[in-house]
Motif scaffolding. Structure first.
Motif, short mmCIF file in Angstrom:
data_model
loop_
_atom_site.label_atom_id
_atom_site.label_comp_id
_atom_site.label_asym_id
_atom_site.label_seq_id
_atom_site.Cartn_x
_atom_site.Cartn_y
_atom_site.Cartn_z
N UNK A 384 0.81 -1.21 0.00
CA UNK A 384 0.00 0.00 0.00
C UNK A 384 0.85 1.26 0.00
N UNK A 385 1.87 1.27 0.83
CA UNK A 385 2.48 2.55 1.14
C UNK A 385 3.87 2.76 0.57
N UNK A 386 4.65 1.72 0.48
CA UNK A 386 6.03 1.94 0.06
C UNK A 386 6.35 1.10 -1.16
N UNK A 401 8.86 -11.47 -12.82
CA UNK A 401 8.58 -12.54 -13.77
C UNK A 401 7.14 -13.08 -13.73
N UNK A 402 6.58 -13.41 -12.54
CA UNK A 402 5.22 -13.94 -12.55
C UNK A 402 4.20 -12.97 -13.14
N UNK A 403 4.40 -11.66 -12.89
CA UNK A 403 3.49 -10.67 -13.45
C UNK A 403 3.55 -10.71 -14.98
N UNK A 404 4.79 -10.66 -15.49
CA UNK A 404 4.95 -10.58 -16.94
C UNK A 404 4.53 -11.88 -17.61
N UNK A 595 -0.02 -3.71 -19.45
CA UNK A 595 -0.72 -3.37 -18.22
C UNK A 595 0.04 -3.92 -17.01
N UNK A 596 0.53 -5.14 -17.15
CA UNK A 596 1.29 -5.73 -16.05
C UNK A 596 2.54 -4.91 -15.79
N UNK A 597 3.13 -4.38 -16.86
CA UNK A 597 4.30 -3.55 -16.71
C UNK A 597 3.98 -2.30 -15.90
N UNK A 603 4.27 -0.71 -8.32
CA UNK A 603 4.72 -1.41 -7.12
C UNK A 603 6.20 -1.15 -6.82
N UNK A 604 7.00 -0.97 -7.87
CA UNK A 604 8.45 -0.96 -7.67
C UNK A 604 9.14 0.34 -8.09
N UNK A 605 8.49 1.13 -8.91
CA UNK A 605 9.08 2.34 -9.50
C UNK A 605 10.32 2.05 -10.34
#
Lengths: 647, 249
Positions: A384-386, A401-404, A595-597, A603-605
């Motif tokens: 949520x926050x960081x 990897x799982x996202x992509x 979209x996953x990207x 999430x990661x910036x």
């Protein structure tokens, strides 16, 4: 030194160079210009093999576990007992009752940090707890207990079986209250006028009734074994069997909740076996409870086959469900989609009850003394926050990897269908465009010599031309928006539920993406195939007709097989374009690679790595596709036909 | 010709005006009797190919009547696909189906139009390919054949349908001179078997040899028609001039 060999020495050093040059080389081949004749084909084969292997590996490698890192924001606050807990009641944001086997009742006032056991006066299993001015518990053998300070007053029902649930629509004092309880073998009892009344004869069922809920003193639902749904609108004097949706009739339902406004029901949710969540909504006294369905575009929004045992929420949009195999999930859109908050560190346990005080803090209980507490919606604070930070690319790749991979799977899902639709449209409209149908429309009265001035109108050609002109002269992105947002308003069903049935209905974004890409590609493929048909000498049609084939037969057996062979290279370019265009499906919210990207970046910036990987994934798809088409072209090649000449 | 038999093909007052107003055929009439060969000669643009194509309605006649035996070909109620399967046609540019092997070129019509089984169609196809001496090339694609071989396959393709009449549209015009012979041989062997034919050709010697009836067309009209000896002794100036040009070339 020939030019080709200078290039080769560069390739030997630069692997990236090979990749880049190869793909451009491939596209030149596809466009039909055969250059670079002296290129070393063995080297090319090695690169090709490498990429195909990469693709295979991407699919075969197991999901590298981002799972063990997941913290869903629930804290374990266990009670030191082996007894299974059956239900929980949050009294405010920090205090709660937990009930379970062998008459156990525990109480906390500090978010579960300390628990005190209370004397229930029974050693029977307690099954459910409800609150309306006072906490009330039901259990086996007709047990009903009313809370009074730290003690529990027995108000059990003589002659009743095991009671599974209760609902308390009205409570001033024990003598002035209405309580409904449900239990084994179709039992329902009602407490009013200071006595218990047996309503079991009115239920018309002997199925176990696992849950009951009333929104006011008259209107309520009871659910139970084998898809049982009962409804009453007269305080239980009569019950009506309601039909479960198709496909859910064999499942048992374990909890029901009615969300109301000022005592009127607005929406009701039922949960049960096989991850079932079904909903009935509407306004007015009788509008809800007749039609039940999955509240989602997705046929199985909970994404689990575990039995769901309990439901609790702060509104009809935001609620949690818990069930077997550690299943905990939150929805914030009325059940359309669920965020899994499952507790992996506690694998093997079943959750039986959940109770939220508000939209943030609540308790969940389960087998063998399991109790969890959250004051942050059960959400992982890190998510949520960081942003999650990664110090090396490989750590990041492992996470991404799982996202992509899922995104790639979704992209392939779109393009396979879209290519098929596009090709079908392409062939059909190309035949329309080259058709000879003519309707003569007179432009004026006959001339003096008796001849007519007329205008030849070909409706098939007209239709095909309008179609291709529209799709080729408007932005694809706007076509996506029109189909996804526009068509639904006039009632076009892009989930294809009416064709595929509610079980197999598509996600609407998926259906829209396939239709948009298919229709768009169809327009381009029409033009390509039309050019192919027109490149076939008219004598071929005459020859076919002269042996007695009809126009369509000649088209199918003589002209199209030749036309399509010669347009395979441009069709290949078009399918590669289609893959690239599928990125636009991210704009309507379909979870393909792009979209996953974007999700990964949120999430990661990590923008550089993420987009770099997304590019690589697209490249692998298009490159493989281009090679497949090249192979098809080679396989279908016929001496003397097309650009190759006699070989 | 004073035949007792009814004609196979009967063309009566055929007129063709193309869209755009070109008057290509101006009132042509002739009959083709069973087992006879009619040869149409004439300079380019004289309308002879148009006449031929009107017979199986690859070109829609503007006026006049064409009969195959007692069926009017250019009547709207006629099933033209059925009629076409009874009329074989051989084209100047062969028009073999390039994506099909030689054998499949011949069987396509038998299977799709006549509805024969694959085995039966292949039996017939092998027979007719043997007739034109192309048995050895059954399994190659047309792209691998020479022009003369292609034309013989095209003849076999028409012949396989067992037509009542065969139309030849300048069958040797697109061939190298050394390849013409084999095609003419194939046609001659059909003549000797008694096939009814209409041939449009520039091969005057061949016309004289196989023709039972010669038609000389110019400017969309029949200028002269008669037995083959009209080639030796043309009556009209126009035909004389035409034959003169041919012989010079």
């Amino acid at each position: 030194m020939p030019r080709g060999s200078i290039k080769l020495s560069i390739y030997n050093i630069e692997v990236v160079g090979i990749l880049f040059k190869t793909v451009s080389f491939r596209f030149i081949m596809l466009s039909g210009k055969y250059t670079f004749k002296n290129f070393h084909f063995r080297k090319l084969q090695t690169v090709k093999l490498f990429l195909v292997l990469l693709l295979v590996l991407l699919f075969l490698t197991p999901s590298l576990g981002s799972e063990e890192e997941k913290d869903t924001g629930w804290d374990q606050v266990p009670i030191s007992t082996d007894n299974d807990f059956n239900d929980v009641l949050a009294l405010n944001s920090t205090s709660a009752f937990v009930i379970g086997e062998n008459g156990k009742i525990y109480h906390t006032i500090n978010s579960g940090a300390n628990w005190s056991e209370q004397d229930s006066g029974v050693i029977l299993d307690l099954n459910a707890i409800e609150f309306n001015n006072q906490a009330i518990v039901v259990g086996d053998s007709g047990t009903v207990l009313i809370n009074e300070g730290d003690s529990w007053i027995d108000n059990s029902i003589e002659g009743a079986g095991n009671l599974y649930d209760l609902s308390v629509p009205y409570f001033e004092s024990l003598t002035d209250s209405v309580i409904f309880v449900s239990g084994t073998g179709g039992e329902i009892w009602k407490w009013s006028d200071n006595s218990w009344e047996d309503l079991s004869n009115f239920t018309g069922t002997t199925n176990d009734i696992y849950a009951i809920d009333f929104v006011n003193e008259n209107e309520g639902f009871a659910v139970g074994a084998d898809g049982l749904i009962l409804g009453t609108i007269d305080g239980g004097s009569s019950w009506e069997m309601r039909e479960s949706p198709e496909g859910f009739r064999d499942f048992s339902f374990y909890d029901v909740i009615i969300f109301g406004y000022q005592g009127n029901p607005i929406s009701a949710i039922i949960v049960g076996e096989n991850g079932t969540v079904i909903q009935s909504s509407g306004t007015g006294p009788t509008a809800i409870g007749f039609i039940w369905k999955v509240p989602s575009e997705n046929s199985h929004p909970t994404n689990t086959t575990s039995t769901i045992n309990s439901i609790s929420g702060s509104s009809r949009f935001k609620f949690w469900v818990v069930g077997d195999d550690n299943f905990v999930a939150l929805t914030e859109d009325g059940g359309s989609s669920f965020y899994n908050q499952s507790q992996l560190q506690n694998a093997g346990s079943d959750f039986t009850g959940i109770s939220f005080w508000d939209g943030a803090s609540g308790f969940a209980v389960g087998e063998e003394g399991t109790v969890m507490y959250t004051d942050r919606e059960g959400q992982d604070p890190r998510v949520l926050d960081t942003a999650i930070s990664y110090d090396t690319f490989w750590k990041y790749a492992k996470y991404a990897y799982p996202f992509l991979k899922e995104g790639m799977y979704n992209t392939l899902k779109i393009i396979v269908l879209a290519i098929f639709i596009g090709f079908t449209i392409g062939v059909t409209l190309a035949v329309f465009k080259t058709s000879q149908v003519n309707i003569r429309i007179p432009l004026s009265l006959p001339k003096e010599d008796g001849t007519w001035n007329y205008f030849n109108f070909n409706p098939l050609k007209f239709f095909a031309t309008v179609y291709t002109d529209i799709f080729r002269n408007t932005p694809l992105l706007v076509q996506f928006f029109f189909i996804y947002f526009g068509l639904v308003e006039i009632g076009v069903d892009l989930t294809f539920e009416s064709i595929l049935g509610p079980e197999k209905a598509l996600e609407r974004a998926y259906g829209s993406a396939v239709v948009a890409l298919g229709l768009n590609s169809g327009a381009y493929q029409t033009e390509i195939i039309r050019s192919g048909i027109q490149a076939i000498p008219s004598g071929q049609m005459e020859a076919g007709r002269s042996i007695g084939l009809t126009y369509l037969q000649t088209m199918r057996f003589v002209v199209l097989p030749q036309a399509i062979r010669i347009v395979i290279p441009p069709l290949g370019n078009e399918t590669v374009n289609l893959v690239l265009n599928s990125a636009l499906a991210s704009a309507i919210g379909f979870g393909e690679i792009t979209r996953k990207g974007r999700l990964l970046i949120s999430l990661t910036f990590e923008t550089f790595w993420t987009w770099g990987l997304v590019l690589l994934f697209y490249f692998v798809i298009t490159y493989t596709l281009a090679n497949i088409l090249k192979y098809i072209e080679k396989r279908l090649k016929i001496p003397g036909l097309g650009l190759g000449g006699n070989e | 010709m004073s035949e007792e038999e009814a004609p196979v093909i009967s063309v009566k007052n055929l007129e063709k005006i193309y869209t755009g107003g070109v008057h290509a055929v101006k009132g042509v009439s002739f009959d083709v009797f069973p087992k006879k060969v009619v040869v149409i000669i004439g300079s380019s643009g004289s309308g002879k190919s148009t006449v031929l194509r009107c017979i199986n309605r690859l070109i829609e006649p503007t006026e006049g009547e064409i009969f195959l035996e007692d069926v009017q070909i250019n009547s709207p109620s006629t099933d033209i696909n059925e009629i076409r399967s009874e009329i074989g046609m051989v084209f100047q540019s062969f028009e073999l189906f390039m994506h099909l092997k030689v054998l499949d070129n011949v069987t396509l019509g038998l299977i799709k139009v006549r509805g024969y089984s694959k085995e039966k169609a292949e039996d017939i196809a092998k027979d007719v390919l043997a007739k034109v001496d192309m048995s050895e090339k059954m399994d190659v694609y047309p792209g691998q054949l020479s022009g003369g071989q292609k034309q013989r396959v095209a003849i076999a393709r028409s012949l396989a349908m067992n037509p009542k009449v065969m139309l030849f549209d300048e069958p040797t015009s697109a061939l190298d001179p050394e390849l013409i012979g084999s095609v003419l041989e194939s046609i001659k062997s059909l003549v000797s078997e008694g096939m009814t034919m209409v041939i449009v050709t520039h091969e005057i010697g061949f016309a004289k040899e196989v023709g039972d009836w010669i038609i000389y067309m110019d400017d969309g009209q029949v200028v002269e028609a008669g037995a083959p000896d009209i080639i030796e002794k043309p009556k009209t100036e126009r035909m004389k001039k035409f034959l003169g040009q041919i012989l010079e070339a």
